[in-house]
Design a protein around this motif. Sequence first.
Motif: not given
Length: 144
Positions: A20-24, A63-72, A134-137, A140-144
């Motif tokens: 759910q990267p686009a929202r906290p 809420g919470y988001w990932l602190g860096r990309p999931a692949d990192e 889920a990898r295609k979503r 939050a950075r891309e949505v903003a």
Amino acid sequence: MHISAKADYAVRALLELACQPARPLTCEAIASSQEIPFRFLKSVVGELRRAGLVRSQRGCEGGYWLGRPADEISLLDVTVAVDGEVITLRGETLTKLDYPGPAAGLPGVWRRIESDAASLLAGVTIGSLLPAEARKRPSAREVA
């Protein structure tokens, strides 16, 4: 081998956030979705935040988001963040472990197991564990 509940819950929480990267997401939402005890998860997420693996925002839109990309974010990063070490022996690190006599070779085996486990954990990222959809979503950075 023992995988702590903290490490298991931390990875599961990060996977929820990565899906759910686009929202906290709140701890309540993550706990409910993953069937994790809320109070325990709150503590685990605090450790993830201090390690920079998640970021947070207070307030009604918070809420919470990932602190860096999931692949990192590797499973080794998560394990070290919440457990401090990959493997311990009776709560102690293996670095200074030394046995006398016939058992002198055993600490090397324990250290090799730790090294191999760390290598495996370092090679698996949160992103690699996500379902394909889920990898295609967008993040939050891309949505903003």
